[in-house]
Motif scaffolding. Sequence first.
Motif, PDB file in Angstrom:
ATOM      1  N   GLY A   1       0.831  -1.209   0.000  1.00 51.98           N
ATOM      2  CA  GLY A   1       0.000   0.000   0.000  1.00 51.98           C
ATOM      3  C   GLY A   1       0.859   1.249   0.000  1.00 51.98           C
ATOM      4  N   SER A   2       1.942   1.209   0.763  1.00 53.88           N
ATOM      5  CA  SER A   2       2.863   2.345   0.779  1.00 53.88           C
ATOM      6  C   SER A   2       3.589   2.462  -0.556  1.00 53.88           C
ATOM      7  N   ALA A   3       4.059   1.336  -1.061  1.00 56.55           N
ATOM      8  CA  ALA A   3       4.861   1.370  -2.290  1.00 56.55           C
ATOM      9  C   ALA A   3       4.010   1.752  -3.511  1.00 56.55           C
ATOM     10  N   ILE A   4       2.856   1.112  -3.636  1.00 56.78           N
ATOM     11  CA  ILE A   4       2.026   1.386  -4.812  1.00 56.78           C
ATOM     12  C   ILE A   4       1.232   2.648  -4.573  1.00 56.78           C
ATOM     13  N   GLY A   5       1.422   3.609  -5.459  1.00 58.84           N
ATOM     14  CA  GLY A   5       0.722   4.871  -5.270  1.00 58.84           C
ATOM     15  C   GLY A   5       0.845   5.701  -6.527  1.00 58.84           C
ATOM     16  N   LEU A   6       0.832   6.991  -6.341  1.00 58.80           N
ATOM     17  CA  LEU A   6       0.952   7.892  -7.485  1.00 58.80           C
ATOM     18  C   LEU A   6       2.254   7.651  -8.232  1.00 58.80           C
ATOM     19  N   GLY A   7       3.267   7.165  -7.503  1.00 58.47           N
ATOM     20  CA  GLY A   7       4.552   6.888  -8.129  1.00 58.47           C
ATOM     21  C   GLY A   7       4.411   5.922  -9.296  1.00 58.47           C
ATOM     22  N   ASN A   8       3.539   4.937  -9.154  1.00 59.11           N
ATOM     23  CA  ASN A   8       3.396   3.913 -10.191  1.00 59.11           C
ATOM     24  C   ASN A   8       2.515   4.372 -11.340  1.00 59.11           C
TER      25      ASN A   8
ATOM     26  N   PHE B   1       4.084  17.806  -1.526  1.00 59.28           N
ATOM     27  CA  PHE B   1       3.670  17.911  -2.941  1.00 59.28           C
ATOM     28  C   PHE B   1       2.845  16.707  -3.400  1.00 59.28           C
ATOM     29  N   TYR B   2       3.076  15.570  -2.735  1.00 64.92           N
ATOM     30  CA  TYR B   2       2.311  14.357  -3.063  1.00 64.92           C
ATOM     31  C   TYR B   2       0.820  14.620  -2.886  1.00 64.92           C
ATOM     32  N   SER B   3       0.505  15.348  -1.833  1.00 72.98           N
ATOM     33  CA  SER B   3      -0.878  15.673  -1.520  1.00 72.98           C
ATOM     34  C   SER B   3      -1.531  16.514  -2.621  1.00 72.98           C
TER      35      SER B   3
ATOM     36  N   PHE C   1      13.843   4.583  -5.751  1.00 68.74           N
ATOM     37  CA  PHE C   1      13.653   4.869  -4.330  1.00 68.74           C
ATOM     38  C   PHE C   1      12.213   5.289  -4.052  1.00 68.74           C
ATOM     39  N   PHE C   2      11.749   6.225  -4.864  1.00 66.15           N
ATOM     40  CA  PHE C   2      10.431   6.810  -4.627  1.00 66.15           C
ATOM     41  C   PHE C   2       9.336   5.745  -4.703  1.00 66.15           C
ATOM     42  N   THR C   3       9.358   4.965  -5.761  1.00 68.78           N
ATOM     43  CA  THR C   3       8.259   4.038  -5.981  1.00 68.78           C
ATOM     44  C   THR C   3       8.258   2.900  -4.955  1.00 68.78           C
ATOM     45  N   LEU C   4       9.439   2.541  -4.441  1.00 72.63           N
ATOM     46  CA  LEU C   4       9.482   1.476  -3.434  1.00 72.63           C
ATOM     47  C   LEU C   4       9.433   2.042  -2.013  1.00 72.63           C
ATOM     48  N   SER C   5       9.187   3.330  -1.883  1.00 71.78           N
ATOM     49  CA  SER C   5       9.131   3.995  -0.565  1.00 71.78           C
ATOM     50  C   SER C   5      10.428   3.810   0.224  1.00 71.78           C
ATOM     51  N   LEU C   6      11.569   3.912  -0.453  1.00 71.03           N
ATOM     52  CA  LEU C   6      12.847   3.680   0.221  1.00 71.03           C
ATOM     53  C   LEU C   6      13.611   4.976   0.443  1.00 71.03           C
ATOM     54  N   GLY C   7      14.587   4.901   1.338  1.00 71.20           N
ATOM     55  CA  GLY C   7      15.511   6.015   1.507  1.00 71.20           C
ATOM     56  C   GLY C   7      15.097   7.023   2.556  1.00 71.20           C
ATOM     57  N   MET C   8      13.960   6.813   3.197  1.00 72.24           N
ATOM     58  CA  MET C   8      13.564   7.754   4.246  1.00 72.24           C
ATOM     59  C   MET C   8      13.002   7.050   5.473  1.00 72.24           C
ATOM     60  N   GLY C   9      13.159   5.736   5.520  1.00 73.50           N
ATOM     61  CA  GLY C   9      12.755   5.037   6.736  1.00 73.50           C
ATOM     62  C   GLY C   9      11.300   4.624   6.796  1.00 73.50           C
TER      63      GLY C   9
ATOM     64  N   ILE D   1      -0.319   8.149   3.992  1.00 77.50           N
ATOM     65  CA  ILE D   1      -0.275   7.892   5.431  1.00 77.50           C
ATOM     66  C   ILE D   1       1.073   7.301   5.849  1.00 77.50           C
ATOM     67  N   SER D   2       1.732   6.561   4.954  1.00 75.48           N
ATOM     68  CA  SER D   2       3.031   6.016   5.351  1.00 75.48           C
ATOM     69  C   SER D   2       4.063   7.134   5.453  1.00 75.48           C
ATOM     70  N   LEU D   3       3.908   8.155   4.606  1.00 76.22           N
ATOM     71  CA  LEU D   3       4.816   9.306   4.688  1.00 76.22           C
ATOM     72  C   LEU D   3       4.588  10.055   6.002  1.00 76.22           C
ATOM     73  N   LEU D   4       3.322  10.279   6.318  1.00 75.48           N
ATOM     74  CA  LEU D   4       3.000  10.996   7.553  1.00 75.48           C
ATOM     75  C   LEU D   4       3.396  10.172   8.780  1.00 75.48           C
TER      76      LEU D   4
HETATM   77  N1  TRP Z   1       5.942   4.842  -2.974  1.00 74.14           N
HETATM   78  C1  TRP Z   1       4.843   5.767  -3.032  1.00 74.14           C
HETATM   79  C2  TRP Z   1       4.401   5.889  -4.486  1.00 74.14           C
HETATM   80  O1  TRP Z   1       4.948   5.268  -5.345  1.00 74.14           O
HETATM   81  C3  TRP Z   1       5.157   7.097  -2.426  1.00 74.14           C
HETATM   82  C4  TRP Z   1       5.719   6.964  -1.060  1.00 74.14           C
HETATM   83  C5  TRP Z   1       5.096   6.509   0.043  1.00 74.14           C
HETATM   84  C6  TRP Z   1       7.052   7.192  -0.688  1.00 74.14           C
HETATM   85  N2  TRP Z   1       5.970   6.459   1.092  1.00 74.14           N
HETATM   86  C7  TRP Z   1       7.163   6.866   0.671  1.00 74.14           C
HETATM   87  C8  TRP Z   1       8.140   7.641  -1.390  1.00 74.14           C
HETATM   88  C9  TRP Z   1       8.377   6.981   1.309  1.00 74.14           C
HETATM   89  C10 TRP Z   1       9.348   7.749  -0.736  1.00 74.14           C
HETATM   90  C11 TRP Z   1       9.484   7.408   0.594  1.00 74.14           C
HETATM   91  O2  TRP Z   1       3.481   6.606  -4.766  1.00 74.14           O
END
Ligand code: TRP
Length: 459
Positions: free
Chosen positions: A33-40, A117-119, A237-245, A332-335
């Motif tokens: 749910g975190s990974a799949i989002g607007l990024g994809n 900006f995602y919002s 990184f972005f699409t897999l929600s990586l790099g920020m914990g 919500i995963s970002l928040l």
């Molecule tokens: N991965 C999400 C997307 O593809 C966005 C996202 C959620 C994200 N949590 C994250 C990106 C943490 C970077 C880090 O839409």
Amino acid sequence: MSNGSETGGLTENKQSIRGNWGSRMGFILAATGSAIGLGNIWKFPYITGVYGGAAFVLVYLVCVVIVGLPLMMAELIIGRRSKKNPVGAFKALHKPRSPWQATGWLGVASGFVILSFYSVVAGWAMAYIFKSLAGFSGTGQQIQSQFGTLVAHPSASIMWHTIFMVLCIGIVIGGVQRGIERWSKILMPTLFAILLALMAYGVFYTHGGPRALEFLFKPDFSKLSAEAVLSALGHAFFTLSLGMGAMLTYGSYMRRDESITRDAITVSALDTIIALIAGVAIYSLVFNFDMDPAAGPGLIFQTLPVLFAKTGPWVSVPFFILLTFAALTSGISLLEVVVAYFIDERGWSRKKTTLILGTAIYLFGLLSAIASLTIPFRGRDQGFFDVFDFISTNYMLPVGGFLTCLFAAWVMKESDRVAEFGSRGPLYKGLIFVLRYVTPVAVFIVLLHGLELLPFMDY
Ligand code: TRP
């Protein structure tokens, strides 16, 4: 509903039954749910267009395998071992005043900037639910120009941005597991089915199918710029929600009897498949209707409605509802990362933290919601939206990921890693080798390349 573990989100819950998602599915669902989002669905197709197609896609796939997958495993190992938020995790696994906690701070800052900006984009998706209800009509040009109208009117963008942030704040205060987790079970598969149907339609019923496949899968490396390579890495990184914990935090709620390897592969594979399906679906339409692949952030909001004008609201309304939902599970995963830090490390209550930080992110996001505000960046005037996206995705996440990787590979105790990985076999040795010598070197080179600092290149 006043009972703490019922109303609490992830963190409260983890305190009562610390360390456990409801089931293996619980983790997989929340993490996908975190990974799949607007990024994809929004970002991957549009940046692929901007950077010229298949060569970019190939570099992105390589990044997912040699950077994304190992790093996801590293974040899960650190998270599950420490059972902490990103800042606390580095301290717990190193020492109380460890300089490595700065990696956690960078992560919290990235979450703040990305959500702002995602919002705004999620807001566009919501606006399109209502535009779909009214139906799309007119010529292709007229339909496409609706997007420009939406973006150019700050009041509309701000209104939807406000609504999205209120939803995120409400869910993070109210309880992630009971709300989002249960809904994910129904909505994620539905999104998958709708995307598959759109792809099948694009490939079999439009003239754009063959050109779309060629555009996405037949690489022409002469089109690959330094910026494209950096963006491919940033997007992995972005699409897999990586790099920020974010994965680190979700990993901290994971059960001990689950295989980190298996789960990381599952999440990455699902995420990649969804992006590719969305890419094929959208490019079939782009080429069928002779649109510009390099249209930028508006791409899906301009292309899909032209098709939806024919299908009617039956397809478009569910599509944009699901897109909003996918954005919500990511938002919500970002928040959650930002909130978890203030709760754990500063001792604030969940409600207070979520309200204060959610509002701060919301206010910061106004800069991105007002398209007419610009600043000079990389040689031209750009909107805050693009600037924040570029800086967070292409610099903050890779730097955060680089440090996380070094920590997992060189600083963390061997016994801690082995305990989480589950064995010392060849697979483990392979992972450590990659985390030591392959992933950080690749990220470092790409970062230098993106900053145009590689000595042997001609910029
Ligand atoms: N991965 C999400 C997307 O593809 C966005 C996202 C959620 C994200 N949590 C994250 C990106 C943490 C970077 C880090 O839409």
